[in-house]
Design a protein around this motif. Structure first.
Motif, PDB file in Angstrom:
ATOM      1  N   GLY A 191       1.000  -1.119  -0.022  1.00 51.15           N
ATOM      2  CA  GLY A 191       0.339   0.241  -0.065  1.00 51.15           C
ATOM      3  C   GLY A 191       1.329   1.228  -0.170  1.00 51.15           C
ATOM      4  N   THR A 192       1.942   1.120   0.538  1.00 52.74           N
ATOM      5  CA  THR A 192       3.106   2.324   0.961  1.00 52.74           C
ATOM      6  C   THR A 192       3.206   2.421  -0.454  1.00 52.74           C
ATOM      7  N   TYR A 193       4.088   1.699  -1.654  1.00 52.86           N
ATOM      8  CA  TYR A 193       4.344   1.348  -2.729  1.00 52.86           C
ATOM      9  C   TYR A 193       3.226   1.808  -3.194  1.00 52.86           C
ATOM     10  N   PHE A 194       2.159   1.515  -3.314  1.00 50.40           N
ATOM     11  CA  PHE A 194       1.765   1.851  -4.606  1.00 50.40           C
ATOM     12  C   PHE A 194       0.517   3.558  -4.783  1.00 50.40           C
ATOM     13  N   HIS A 195       0.916   3.842  -3.359  1.00 48.84           N
ATOM     14  CA  HIS A 195       0.349   5.371  -3.216  1.00 48.84           C
ATOM     15  C   HIS A 195       1.376   6.199  -3.287  1.00 48.84           C
ATOM     16  N   PHE A 196       2.773   5.927  -3.553  1.00 49.91           N
ATOM     17  CA  PHE A 196       3.753   6.934  -3.751  1.00 49.91           C
ATOM     18  C   PHE A 196       3.649   6.562  -4.933  1.00 49.91           C
ATOM     19  N   HIS A 197       3.674   5.702  -5.863  1.00 50.17           N
ATOM     20  CA  HIS A 197       3.079   6.019  -6.979  1.00 50.17           C
ATOM     21  C   HIS A 197       2.481   6.559  -7.542  1.00 50.17           C
ATOM     22  N   LEU A 198       1.224   5.824  -7.493  1.00 54.71           N
ATOM     23  CA  LEU A 198      -0.040   6.218  -7.938  1.00 54.71           C
ATOM     24  C   LEU A 198      -0.413   8.033  -8.176  1.00 54.71           C
ATOM     25  N   ASN A 199       1.014   8.760  -7.312  1.00 53.88           N
ATOM     26  CA  ASN A 199       0.789  10.058  -7.139  1.00 53.88           C
ATOM     27  C   ASN A 199       2.581  10.698  -7.202  1.00 53.88           C
ATOM     28  N   ARG A 200       3.071   9.643  -8.701  1.00 53.83           N
ATOM     29  CA  ARG A 200       4.323   9.847  -8.536  1.00 53.83           C
ATOM     30  C   ARG A 200       4.424  11.253  -9.224  1.00 53.83           C
ATOM     31  N   PRO A 201       3.211  12.182  -9.996  1.00 55.47           N
ATOM     32  CA  PRO A 201       4.120  13.574 -10.763  1.00 55.47           C
ATOM     33  C   PRO A 201       3.800  14.130  -9.058  1.00 55.47           C
ATOM     34  N   PHE A 202       3.079  13.773  -8.277  1.00 56.25           N
ATOM     35  CA  PHE A 202       3.232  15.080  -6.820  1.00 56.25           C
ATOM     36  C   PHE A 202       4.215  14.633  -6.100  1.00 56.25           C
TER      37      PHE A 202
END
Length: 212
Positions: free
Chosen positions: A160-171
């Motif tokens: 979940g931590t990884y995917f939150h980071f990646h799904l908000n990549r531009p930010f």
């Protein structure tokens, strides 16, 4: 479904994986896959049957590779916390290196447009969870880990931590000044992975890790 594939089958799987991620499952035809792989359409059907079965094969092929590495990890001569740290490195590295398949899985598992038979994949995930449980139990028996750990939620925290980071990549790229693909991937491999390791160590041992 079989999970051992020959070189030609692996080539087809990789091409299909890329096209599914780029164009979507419905937007990719067997003809597209055959053309990109430079093979006859009949060969795709011969090896995999339907397009749905081809998707199942892609997912199982990736999942099986992780399962084998986890099995090896449980047998390594490391203390339980070191094994947990290596498990996290393995998960994050594999996911980040194979974003295509996880993008496909995220969409396909969240849609009811088709039914994909992934019992074998579910069995593999249960096997992965069993490997994690083995490590946790070893740590508990040695007095290193707490007794009240909900093991299935550990993978939820890691992924979940990884995917939150990646799904908000531009930010996060703007926030952390990660201007290139190399900088982004290096940050995931080092800082993000260490953050997840520290988080999981805190959950397991009552401690907040300050070392690497």
């Amino acid at each position: 479904m079989k999970t051992d594939f020959n070189e030609k089958q692996i080539q087809i799987l990789r091409v299909a994986e890329t096209l599914f991620a780029e164009k979507g499952f419905d937007g990719t035809s067997i003809r597209d896959i055959a053309k990109e792989a430079k093979i006859n359409i009949a060969m795709v059907s011969y090896y995999f049957g339907s397009k749905e079965q081809l998707l199942e094969a892609i997912i199982l092929n990736r999942a099986t590779a992780i399962k084998l590495q986890l099995d090896i990890l449980t047998l390594e001569d490391l203390d339980p916390l070191q094994k947990i740290h290596k498990l996290i490195e393995l998960y994050i590295d594999k996911i980040n290196s194979n974003r295509c398949i996880y993008k496909i899985m995220h969409f396909e598992f969240s849609t009811s447009q088709r039914v994909i038979n992934l019992q074998a994949f579910t069995d593999l995930k249960k096997g992965n969870l069993k490997s994690l449980e083995t490590i946790i139990q070893d740590g508990q028996e040695k007095g290193i880990f707490r007794k009240d750990i909900v093991v299935p939620l550990l993978t939820t925290t890691i992924l979940g931590t990884y995917f939150h980071f990646h799904l908000n990549r531009p930010f996060y790229q703007t926030l952390l000044n990660l201007n290139t693909e190399e900088e982004y991937n290096t940050y995931i491999k080092t800082t993000l992975t260490m953050h997840i390791q520290q988080t999981i160590k805190a959950l397991l041992t009552y401690e907040i890790a300050t070392d690497k």
